[in-house]
Write an enzyme that holds these catalytic residues in place. Structure first.
Site, short mmCIF file in Angstrom:
data_model
loop_
_atom_site.label_atom_id
_atom_site.label_comp_id
_atom_site.label_asym_id
_atom_site.label_seq_id
_atom_site.Cartn_x
_atom_site.Cartn_y
_atom_site.Cartn_z
N GLY A 1 7.36 31.15 -94.50
CA GLY A 1 6.80 32.36 -95.10
C GLY A 1 5.32 32.53 -94.81
CB SER A 2 2.46 30.18 -94.87
OG SER A 2 2.69 29.70 -96.18
CG ASN B 1 4.43 33.23 -105.70
OD1 ASN B 1 3.95 34.36 -105.52
ND2 ASN B 1 3.68 32.16 -105.75
CD GLN C 1 9.62 32.90 -104.99
OE1 GLN C 1 10.68 32.78 -105.61
NE2 GLN C 1 8.92 31.86 -104.61
CB THR D 1 10.90 24.10 -78.11
OG1 THR D 1 10.23 23.89 -76.87
CG2 THR D 1 12.40 23.93 -77.93
CB CYS E 1 -0.32 26.93 -103.55
SG CYS E 1 1.32 27.47 -103.11
C1 LIG Z 1 6.83 30.10 -100.88
C2 LIG Z 1 6.18 31.40 -100.65
C3 LIG Z 1 5.45 31.65 -99.48
C4 LIG Z 1 5.21 30.59 -98.44
O1 LIG Z 1 6.38 30.26 -97.76
P1 LIG Z 1 6.43 28.87 -96.94
O2 LIG Z 1 7.72 28.94 -96.20
O3 LIG Z 1 6.40 27.78 -97.95
O4 LIG Z 1 5.24 28.86 -96.03
C5 LIG Z 1 4.91 32.90 -99.30
N1 LIG Z 1 5.07 33.87 -100.23
C6 LIG Z 1 5.77 33.68 -101.36
C7 LIG Z 1 5.94 34.80 -102.32
C8 LIG Z 1 6.33 32.43 -101.62
O5 LIG Z 1 7.01 32.24 -102.74
#
Ligand SMILES: *Cc1c(COP(=O)(O)O)cnc(C)c1O
Length: 397
Positions: free
Chosen positions: A70-71, A151, A179, A237, A324
Site C-alpha cells: 500500500g505504501s 485505518n 482498508q 522481477t 506506525c
Molecule cells: C496498511 C495501510 C497502508 C500501508 O500499506 P502497506 O502494504 O503496509 O505498505 C496504507 N494505507 C492504509 C489506509 C493502510 O491501512
C-alpha cells in the site's frame, strides 16, 4: 484465552493464500521476463492474476500495477499526479487530515518542493465533507487524495461524491483503499477514481505485495527504475508467489464478503455495547459509517500503551492509534483531527475484528478491557485528579 483483534494492522494469511503461495513458489519459479517455457508459464500466470484482480475492481487488466504494498502504491500515485501537475503549472493538492502516513508524508515532501497542500478537516464524526472538497477545487489543483476507509477509526469517506466532483472538473483523484478492498465492495468506475491503492496483507494475503490501479491515460511515473516490468512503470522481477497469494485472498474475500460482513458487524456491535458500559469513555468516529470490524474507543485517565501491555498479558492483541505511530509519543493525528484532546487521545484503544472472531472472544475482550482499564486507572495520578475533581471529565459517566 488468546484473541487476535488487530486486523487493521495486518491479518493472518488465509489458508487459500498460503497454499497458492507455496504452490506457485514450488512449481512456477521462472522469471516472467524469460523467453523459455519456464518463464513464459510464469508470465501467463501473472497475466491471469492481473485479470482476476482487475475483474474484482471493475477495471481493465492493463490498469493494474503490482507493487510492494500500500505504501508504495500511495507514493507512486501521489508523486505521479504531482509531477504531471507541476509540468502544467498546477501545484495545489487537496487531501484530508486523517490520511495514512504513506500519503501524508509524501505530501509533506511535496510541500517542501513548493506544492501547496490543503488537508481538509473531518469533523467529530471523522468524515470529510464533499462540499469542503468542492470549495477547494480551484483551477490550480493537480490532485485530490482521499482515503476510502480510515485505518484507525474505520470511517468511510464519501469518495463517490468526491470522485464525481473531480471527474467533472478534470482533476486527478486518488483513493487509498487499503482498508476497504477485500472488506467492502469497491468498483473503480462507481467512485470515478484515477488511482487506487490496495495491499494484500490487509485482506488475508501476504505482506510486501499490493497493487496500484491507474486509469488508462492517467499520468504514471516509476518510483523504481530498472527493467521494463509492469509496462515500464515498476522495475524489479515480479514476486509471482506473492501475487498468486494476493489474488487467492482477494477472490475469497470478495466471494464471502456479505456473510463475513454480517458476522463481523454483529460482533462489533456486541463489543461496542459491552465496552461503552465502562465509565468515562467514548467511541471514536461515526458509529454507522465505519468498517464492520473497527472499534476505536478513548478511555479517560488511561495511557494507551499501558492498556496494551495489560491486554497483551491477558492474551489480547490490540492496538492504540496506529502501529506506525506507536513508536512515537505524539498522539494519533486522526484522533486529534476528530477533536480529541491530547490527554484523551492518549487513552485510545483500537480493536479490529474479522469473521474469524467468535462471540466467546468478544465477551472475553469486554472482560479483559474492563479489567485492564481499571488496573491502569488505579495507578494513574491523572485518573485520581479527575476523580477528586481537580480535573474535569471530558466524557460524563
Ligand atoms: C496498511 C495501510 C497502508 C500501508 O500499506 P502497506 O502494504 O503496509 O505498505 C496504507 N494505507 C492504509 C489506509 C493502510 O491501512
Amino acid at each position: 484465552m488468546y484473541v487476535y483483534a488487530d486486523n487493521a494492522a495486518t491479518t493472518k494469511m488465509r489458508p487459500s493464500a498460503l497454499a497458492a503461495y507455496c504452490e506457485t513458489a514450488k512449481r512456477f519459479y521462472g522469471n516472467p521476463s524469460s523467453l523459455h517455457g519456464e518463464g513464459q508459464r510464469a508470465k501467463a500466470l501473472l497475466t491471469d492474476y492481473r485479470g482476476k484482480i482487475s475483474e474484482i475492481l471493475g477495471c481493465k487488466a492493463g490498469e493494474i500495477y503490482f507493487t510492494s504494498g500500500g505504501s508504495e502504491a500511495d507514493n507512486q500515485a501521489v508523486y505521479s499526479a504531482a509531477r504531471y501537475g507541476k509540468a502544467k503549472g498546477k501545484t495545489k493538492i487537496v487531501s484530508t487530515a486523517i490520511e495514512h502516513h504513506a500519503v501524508l508524508h509524501a505530501l509533506k515532501r511535496l510541500e517542501g518542493e513548493g506544492f501547496s497542500v490543503v488537508l481538509l478537516p473531518v469533523g467529530e464524526r471523522g468524515i470529510v465533507s464533499s462540499e469542503d472538497v468542492a470549495r477547494e477545487l480551484t483551477p490550480d489543483v493537480c490532485l485530490v487524495s482521499v482515503m476510502l476507509a480510515n485505518n484507525e477509526i474505520g470511517t468511510l469517506q464519501p469518495v463517490r461524491e468526491i470522485g464525481a466532483l473531480c471527474r467533472k472538473r478534470g482533476v486527478l483523484f486518488h483513493t487509498d483503499a487499503v482498508q476497504a478492498v477485500g472488506h467492502i465492495p469497491v468498483d473503480v468506475n462507481e467512485i470515478c477514481v484515477d488511482y487506487l491503492s490496495l495491499s494484500a496483507h490487509k485482506f488475508g494475503g501476504p505482506k510486501g505485495v499490493g497493487a496500484l490501479y491507474a486509469r488508462a491515460g492517467a499520468p504514471l511515473f516509476p518510483l523504481i527504475e530498472g527493467g521494463a516490468q509492469e509496462r515500464g512503470k515498476r522495475a524489479g522481477t515480479e514476486d509471482l508467489p506473492a501475487v498468486a497469494a494476493m489474488t487467492a485472498a482477494l477472490c475469497e474475500a470478495a466471494e464471502n464478503m456479505p456473510q463475513a460482513n454480517e458476522k463481523t458487524l454483529a460482533l462489533r456491535e456486541r463489543l461496542i455495547d459491552g465496552l461503552l458500559k465502562i465509565p468515562h469513555c467514548a467511541l471514536n468516529g461515526d458509529r454507522e459509517k465505519r468498517l464492520a470490524g473497527n472499534i476505536n474507543i478513548c478511555f479517560e485517565g488511561v495511557e494507551g500503551e499501558a492498556l496494551l501491555l495489560h491486554l497483551d498479558d491477558m492474551g489480547v492483541c490490540a492496538s492504540s492509534g496506529s502501529a506506525c505511530t506507536s513508536g512515537s509519543l505524539d498522539p494519533s493525528h486522526v484522533l486529534l483531527a476528530i477533536g480529541r484532546k491530547h490527554e484523551v487521545a492518549h487513552g485510545s484503544l483500537r480493536l479490529t475484528l474479522n469473521e474469524d472472531n467468535t462471540e466467546e472472544e468478544i465477551d472475553y475482550l469486554i472482560k479483559a478491557v474492563k479489567e485492564a482499564v481499571e488496573r491502569v486507572r488505579g495507578m494513574s495520578c491523572f485518573w485520581r485528579d479527575l476523580q477528586e475533581g481537580r480535573k474535569k471529565f471530558t466524557f460524563e459517566t
